[in-house]
Scaffold this active site. Structure first.
Site, PDB file in Angstrom:
ATOM      1  N   GLU A 138      14.249  55.870 104.084  1.00 55.33           N
ATOM      2  CA  GLU A 138      14.581  54.617 104.248  1.00 55.33           C
ATOM      3  C   GLU A 138      15.616  54.744 105.229  1.00 55.33           C
ATOM      4  OE1 GLU A 138      13.443  53.144  99.751  1.00 55.33           O
ATOM      5  OE2 GLU A 138      15.250  54.348 100.013  1.00 55.33           O
TER       6      GLU A 138
ATOM      7  N   ASP B  57      13.538  52.554  91.872  1.00 60.30           N
ATOM      8  CA  ASP B  57      13.766  52.047  93.080  1.00 60.30           C
ATOM      9  C   ASP B  57      13.001  52.139  94.251  1.00 60.30           C
ATOM     10  OD1 ASP B  57      13.922  54.928  93.326  1.00 60.30           O
ATOM     11  OD2 ASP B  57      16.108  55.156  94.066  1.00 60.30           O
TER      12      ASP B  57
HETATM   13  P1  NAD Z   1      17.312  64.311  90.024  1.00 57.41           P
HETATM   14  O1  NAD Z   1      15.891  64.692  90.548  1.00 57.41           O
HETATM   15  O2  NAD Z   1      18.658  65.122  90.496  1.00 57.41           O
HETATM   16  O3  NAD Z   1      17.637  64.070  88.496  1.00 57.41           O
HETATM   17  C1  NAD Z   1      16.561  63.252  87.708  1.00 57.41           C
HETATM   18  C2  NAD Z   1      16.893  63.701  86.446  1.00 57.41           C
HETATM   19  O4  NAD Z   1      15.701  62.858  85.656  1.00 57.41           O
HETATM   20  C3  NAD Z   1      15.894  65.055  86.162  1.00 57.41           C
HETATM   21  O5  NAD Z   1      16.977  65.983  85.480  1.00 57.41           O
HETATM   22  C4  NAD Z   1      14.591  64.995  85.177  1.00 57.41           C
HETATM   23  O6  NAD Z   1      14.478  66.033  84.486  1.00 57.41           O
HETATM   24  C5  NAD Z   1      15.070  63.804  84.557  1.00 57.41           C
HETATM   25  N1  NAD Z   1      13.833  62.847  84.150  1.00 57.41           N
HETATM   26  C6  NAD Z   1      12.737  62.548  84.692  1.00 57.41           C
HETATM   27  N2  NAD Z   1      11.873  62.119  84.009  1.00 57.41           N
HETATM   28  C7  NAD Z   1      12.578  61.488  82.762  1.00 57.41           C
HETATM   29  C8  NAD Z   1      12.308  60.873  81.476  1.00 57.41           C
HETATM   30  N3  NAD Z   1      11.166  60.550  81.306  1.00 57.41           N
HETATM   31  N4  NAD Z   1      13.207  61.048  80.657  1.00 57.41           N
HETATM   32  C9  NAD Z   1      14.375  61.633  80.833  1.00 57.41           C
HETATM   33  N5  NAD Z   1      14.719  62.270  81.966  1.00 57.41           N
HETATM   34  C10 NAD Z   1      13.887  62.408  83.011  1.00 57.41           C
HETATM   35  O7  NAD Z   1      17.588  63.082  90.635  1.00 57.41           O
HETATM   36  P2  NAD Z   1      18.859  62.228  91.019  1.00 57.41           P
HETATM   37  O8  NAD Z   1      19.475  62.495  92.113  1.00 57.41           O
HETATM   38  O9  NAD Z   1      20.098  62.341  89.843  1.00 57.41           O
HETATM   39  O10 NAD Z   1      18.776  60.602  90.958  1.00 57.41           O
HETATM   40  C11 NAD Z   1      18.031  59.923  89.952  1.00 57.41           C
HETATM   41  C12 NAD Z   1      17.364  58.664  90.318  1.00 57.41           C
HETATM   42  O11 NAD Z   1      18.212  57.850  90.798  1.00 57.41           O
HETATM   43  C13 NAD Z   1      16.366  58.813  91.369  1.00 57.41           C
HETATM   44  O12 NAD Z   1      15.174  58.167  90.750  1.00 57.41           O
HETATM   45  C14 NAD Z   1      16.874  58.136  92.576  1.00 57.41           C
HETATM   46  O13 NAD Z   1      15.936  57.752  93.546  1.00 57.41           O
HETATM   47  C15 NAD Z   1      17.718  57.130  92.090  1.00 57.41           C
HETATM   48  N6  NAD Z   1      18.737  56.843  92.930  1.00 57.41           N
HETATM   49  C16 NAD Z   1      19.290  55.539  92.753  1.00 57.41           C
HETATM   50  C17 NAD Z   1      20.269  55.102  93.603  1.00 57.41           C
HETATM   51  C18 NAD Z   1      20.451  53.419  93.564  1.00 57.41           C
HETATM   52  O14 NAD Z   1      21.303  53.077  94.309  1.00 57.41           O
HETATM   53  N7  NAD Z   1      19.789  52.814  92.682  1.00 57.41           N
HETATM   54  C19 NAD Z   1      20.899  55.874  94.369  1.00 57.41           C
HETATM   55  C20 NAD Z   1      20.876  57.306  94.167  1.00 57.41           C
HETATM   56  C21 NAD Z   1      19.543  57.505  93.390  1.00 57.41           C
END
Ligand code: NAD
Length: 354
Positions: free
Chosen positions: A64, A235
């Site tokens: 993005e 997201d």
């Molecule tokens: P990451 O992959 O490092 O961590 C995600 C975690 O979620 C992992 O530890 C995984 O085991 C866990 N997980 C997956 N499915 C699960 C479930 N059903 N129940 C419990 N835990 C579960 O990712 P990250 O960098 O920490 O990002 C997390 C999320 O936040 C991503 O989806 C990312 O796109 C989003 N994000 C959003 C913003 C925003 O501004 N809203 C900004 C950054 C990241």
């Protein structure tokens, strides 16, 4: 004529310098400062150029571009979201970004934004929590304990006064990593075996899971009266975290509706389902929480203005002489502006002499 000195040398903040700057400032202090910058920009929201981010979707993820401008500065972030990356030893989310002068169009700052995004996303959750949660929240339930998790916990500690943290992840090693990293934070930490256990007694729940799926991390039966939810992991189209019934019971607050209706958990709702814009609450133009029992939901997807605030914050740090940057020879700078080709020829001469 303007002072051209150094305009071609663009400050660049590497990952190493970002980490050093954050540590020298103090992570919690960074989160407090960033929350202030984001709040300031949410208050002047109407004057920004706004567009839903430009997303290129693939089976495994999304890439993005997130641009915005306040008429004086222009900023954009490049960011990806690839949930499967983590299983391959790569980051789910990586980013870099740039701030430029609207007056000249010249870049004034180029920076890594993987760490900065984690900081600004946490600061945004903290701001939303401060405006929407019941007063004095103490216990945060954090579901999804990956890359963003510690930042989320520390922002809610520093900005909202959270003292207790309840962790749940489908992968227990992620929760253990989180507990280890936060061992000296002063937070009382409990590892939980299910989302239901994690949510017990929580004032605030933040979901930050990554799965390219219509997931239902939170279901209606788990949500008690008065809870505030930050749902930040849903997201992307086809990537959500909350059961539709949770949405139907909540007062929903979003960043920029045209983007959130495509990407947020509210993609599950009709296009005319009422939502409030968080900036209006911050600017005092719309009410926040209506009662002690209301369930408030910040359906956060991440918006360009938050990155712009983060870039502004970082520029301030660099300008105050922190020294945590290098200078990149990024902009061609011929002595006579129209003699770009001549500049290339003179370099050929220097190469021949060398
Ligand atoms: P990451 O992959 O490092 O961590 C995600 C975690 O979620 C992992 O530890 C995984 O085991 C866990 N997980 C997956 N499915 C699960 C479930 N059903 N129940 C419990 N835990 C579960 O990712 P990250 O960098 O920490 O990002 C997390 C999320 O936040 C991503 O989806 C990312 O796109 C989003 N994000 C959003 C913003 C925003 O501004 N809203 C900004 C950054 C990241």
């Amino acid at each position: 004529m303007m002072d051209r000195k150094h305009l071609n040398e663009v400050p660049f903040v590497s990952v190493e310098n970002m980490m050093r700057l954050a540590l020298a400032t103090g992570i919690e202090q960074c989160l407090i400062e960033l929350t202030g910058y984001i709040e300031e920009d949410f208050r002047r929201w109407p004057l920004f150029d706004k567009t839903p981010r430009v997303a290129s979707h693939s089976k495994e993820g999304v890439i993005e571009l997130m641009p915005t401008s306040d008429g004086i500065d222009y900023g954009f972030k490049y960011v990806n979201g690839h949930p499967k990356n983590m299983r391959e030893g790569l980051q789910t989310v990586t980013a870099f970004g740039l701030l430029a002068s609207v007056d000249t169009g010249y870049p004034v700052l180029l920076t890594e934004m993987t760490v900065l995004t984690a900081l600004r996303t946490a600061a945004t959750s903290a701001m939303a929590t401060r405006y929407l949660a019941r007063p004095n929240p103490r216990t945060l339930c954090l579901i999804g304990n990956g890359a963003q998790a510690e930042f989320q916990a520390l922002a809610l500690k520093a900005v909202c006064g959270i003292t207790h943290l309840r962790l749940y992840d489908i992968d227990r090693t992620a929760s253990e990593k989180c507990r280890r990293n936060l061992a000296d934070s002063g937070l009382a930490i409990t590892l939980c075996s299910s989302p239901e256990e994690a949510i017990e007694g929580a004032d605030v729940v933040t979901t930050c899971t990554a799965d390219k799926n219509y997931a239902t991390i939170l279901t209606d039966n788990m949500i008690g009266a008065g809870l505030h939810i930050n749902a930040i992991g849903g997201d992307c189209p086809g990537k959500t975290e909350l059961h539709r019934d949770v949405l139907l019971r909540s007062e929903i607050f979003v960043e920029y509706p045209p983007q959130t209706r495509i990407e947020g958990d509210i993609q599950q709702l009709d296009d005319d389902h009422p939502v409030r814009e968080l900036w209006q609450v911050v600017a005092g133009e719309a009410p926040g929480r209506g009662s002690e029992t209301e369930i408030t939901l910040f359906d956060g997807v991440g918006f360009a203005i938050e990155d712009f605030s983060a870039l502004r914050w970082l520029r301030g740090k660099i300008e105050s002489g922190s020294g945590y940057c290098e200078r990149l020879d990024m902009i061609a700078d011929p002595d006579e502006p129209r003699d770009l080709y001549g500049m290339v020829l003179r370099e050929a001469g220097r190469m021949a002499e060398a």
